[in-house]
Every structure is written in structure tokens, then in C-alpha cells.
Design a protein around this motif. Structure first.
Motif, mmCIF file in Angstrom:
data_model
loop_
_atom_site.group_PDB
_atom_site.id
_atom_site.type_symbol
_atom_site.label_atom_id
_atom_site.label_comp_id
_atom_site.label_asym_id
_atom_site.label_seq_id
_atom_site.Cartn_x
_atom_site.Cartn_y
_atom_site.Cartn_z
ATOM 1 N N ALA A 68 34.823 23.953 -37.650
ATOM 2 C CA ALA A 68 33.955 24.140 -38.812
ATOM 3 C C ALA A 68 34.061 25.532 -39.434
ATOM 4 C CB ALA A 68 32.496 23.875 -38.418
ATOM 5 N N GLN A 205 25.539 17.113 -36.931
ATOM 6 C CA GLN A 205 26.598 17.870 -37.597
ATOM 7 C C GLN A 205 26.027 18.898 -38.564
ATOM 8 O OE1 GLN A 205 29.984 17.644 -36.986
ATOM 9 N NE2 GLN A 205 30.197 19.425 -38.319
ATOM 10 N N ASN A 206 24.908 18.569 -39.204
ATOM 11 C CA ASN A 206 24.289 19.526 -40.119
ATOM 12 C C ASN A 206 23.812 20.767 -39.381
ATOM 13 O OD1 ASN A 206 24.659 17.958 -42.441
ATOM 14 N ND2 ASN A 206 22.742 16.837 -42.115
ATOM 15 N N ASN A 209 26.902 22.809 -38.627
ATOM 16 C CA ASN A 209 27.372 23.495 -39.829
ATOM 17 C C ASN A 209 26.484 24.692 -40.166
ATOM 18 O OD1 ASN A 209 29.465 21.663 -40.100
ATOM 19 N ND2 ASN A 209 28.381 20.385 -41.581
#
Length: 334
Positions: A68, A205-206, A209
């Protein structure tokens, strides 16, 4: 000629201020980072609520973090603790090489009788951190267990004291109150630290990130600090005296700073020769000398903050010219 140089300095100052307001692409928050994986026996134990060992969960999270990270020209390395060691040597960050290093991490090793000297691991790796470009992010993936050797909180504090520009960030896989307390104390040592739960990054995933953004980069939408190197305001070895050339440049800087409604930070730096503690003090004296001179020229002291940054690796310390360039002061627009 002096008027021309002054115009150049004024233009540089205006450009620095303007860049703080521009909505640009992603901007890195750090120049280098180290992934620091805990390989202790306790990390080889099953993670509560996860169908894998804590080490396996940490391995997955570090791989996801590595994927990421935007390619913004970082330097990077990877180390382990318990046992301490280098996995990926320091250099230009290469996503593939870092993935290979992460893939080599142990996930099902010996559990019992395998001690956890976390603080000793910090100390063993700190020499490698000393050469990393600043600011530096150390991303620690650990359960916080420590049952022998140096106090890890005290050792992290010692690294902060000796190596300005380093920041520990915590990905916690703690399954005990004691382990989480250790990680919380490390995160509390510096306001720069970001602390998250590893399980949260695996599940969302947020959240992952957001962690990467908080540690590694920002967008141009927010004001960004811009550094201006005062070329010519350099110092002799082991000195913080301003020579005539430096004073002439600072005379011009004072004219501009008196006219502008800005606050600036003056960052003093040294070359890499000598101890960290000595260079930290010397760099502070250099920043103080520049501030004192600007105040003498009429710049309000309230506009100026002097900070000693310690050793610099911006230029090549292996050459006399590089060491000279590292013995400098920069203006940081706030």
C-alpha cells in the motif's frame, strides 16, 4: 550582485510559502523507513480470534502495508528482534525486495524456552538506524512481550534522545495486558507515533490504508512545510561560528524575513563524525547562532525557532565536500 542574490532569496521564500498552499500530488512524510518484525517465541503462538500465529498475522499485515505504500522515493530497510538482525539492507526502497524479506520471516518457530529481549533488539539495530535519511519511520510489529534484557521503553526513549528524526509506529498483536502496556508506552514517548491493532488492519483495508497514509504520506491539500537550504551558511568542522560569507547571506535573509508575516524553524545539522549526543548539541548551537544573528539584524525572535537536528546524511559524508554541506542550517516554513 547582492541585490540579485536578495531577489533570489525572496523568490525562494515566496515559492516555499506558495508550495505550502498548493494542492499537489502525494507528498511523503518520511524520507526512510524500517519494518521491524518481532520474531520471539510468544509471536509464534496462536493469535486469539485469528486462525494463525501472531507472527503469521504480522507477516500478512507487513506485506499488505508494503503493497500500500506509494512509490515516493523512500529509502528503506527491514530488521527483526528476538533475535535481532537485518533482513533487508538499507537502500532505495524496492517493493519486490521488501516483499522477499517479509516472505522470509518465520511464522511457526520454537515457542517455549525462546526468550524475548525486545529492548536488546532495539539497541542492536539502532546503529543501522543512525545512517538512515531523516525523517525515519520505524514500523514495529510486535505483541509487546519482553522477558529479559534491556527495558524496551527505556531503549526506545534512548534512541529518540540520540537520534532526532526517528519515530516508532506500533502495529500491536498483543494478547496480554502487559504486552499492550509496553507497546502503549512506546507509542506515548513521542506525539509522532501512530499505534494500531494488527487485527484491525487485517480485517479492514480502509484501516490499513489509513495507517499507511498516517505514517508515510500526505496529500498536497493540506499545508506542507518546505525547507530552504541556506547555501553558504555552512560551518567549519566542530564549530558553530558564522563566517563573513554566512553573515552576508543572513543579512539578506533578515531583510526578507522582516518583511514577511511568517514563522520559520531554523534546523541546524552536522556531519556524521562524532557521537550522536555531541552532534545533537553542536547542531543546536549552530541553529542558535543563526537565530541570534538574525535577531541582531532586526528579525523578531518570536518569528524564529531554533532546533538542533543532529547528524545529517543528506550529502555524502564519505567526502570532505559532502561533510561540509551537511554542516548547515535550513529554514523550514511553518
Amino acid at each position: 550582485m547582492k541585490m540579485f542574490r536578495n531577489a533570489l532569496f525572496a523568490a525562494a521564500l515566496v515559492m516555499g510559502l506558495a508550495s505550502a498552499a498548493q494542492a499537489a500530488d502525494l507528498v511523503r512524510k518520511v524520507d526512510s523507513f524500517d519494518l521491524l518484525a518481532d520474531q520471539s517465541g510468544s509471536m509464534m503462538m496462536q493469535a486469539p480470534d485469528l486462525k494463525m500465529s501472531k507472527a503469521a498475522a504480522a507477516k500478512q499485515v507487513l506485506a499488505a502495508v508494503n503493497e500500500a505504500i506509494p512509490n515516493l522515493g523512500y529509502k528503506a530497510s527491514m530488521h527483526t528482534i528476538a533475535p535481532a538482525g537485518q533482513v533487508v539492507a538499507y537502500g532505495d526502497w524496492d517493493r519486490s525486495a521488501m516483499n522477499d524479506g517479509i516472505a522470509s520471516l518465520e511464522t511457526d518457530g520454537v515457542i517455549f524456552g525462546r526468550m524475548t529481549p525486545m529492548g536488546d533488539g532495539f539497541a542492536a539495530n539502532s546503529g543501522d538506524y543512525a545512517v538512515m535519511a531523516r525523517p525515519t519511520a520505524i514500523v514495529l510489529a510486535s505483541d509487546g512481550a519482553n522477558n529479559t534484557g534491556i527495558d524496551p521503553v527505556a531503549e526506545a526513549a534512548a534512541i529518540y534522545q540520540a537520534q532526532p528524526g526517528v519515530c516508532f509506529h506500533v502495529i500491536s498483536f498483543a494478547d496480554t495486558a502487559e504486552g499492550q502496556a509496553v507497546l502503549d508506552k512506546i507509542a506515548a514517548l513521542n506525539t509522532c507515533s501512530v499505534s494500531v491493532k494488527g487485527a484491525d488492519l487485517l480485517a479492514d483495508q480502509n484501516a490499513l490504508n489509513q495507517f499507511v497514509a498516517d505514517v508515510f504520506y500526505t496529500t498536497g491539500a493540506a499545508p506542507q512545510e518546505e525547507a530552504l537550504v541556506l547555501h553558504g551558511v555552512n560551518f567549519a568542522f566542530d564549530s558553530y561560528a558564522l563566517d563573513a560569507k554566512a553573515q552576508g547571506i543572513l543579512d539578506e535573509a533578515a531583510v526578507v524575513l522582516k518583511e514577511k508575516n511568517v514563522h520559520v524553524t531554523l534546523e541546524g545539522w552536522t556531519d556524521s563524525i562524532g557521537t550522536d549526543a555531541y552532534n545533537k548539541k553542536l547542531s543546536q548551537n549552530r541553529a542558535n547562532a543563526v537565530k541570534a544573528y538574525l535577531v541582531e539584524q532586526g528579525v523578531p525572535a518570536s518569528k524564529l525557532t531554533a532546533v538542533g537536528m543532529g547528524k545529517s546524511f543528506k550529502y555524502d559524508n564519505a567526502t570532505e565536500e559532502g561533510r561540509y554541506l551537511n554542516r548547515r542550517v535550513e529554514i523550514l516554513f511553518n
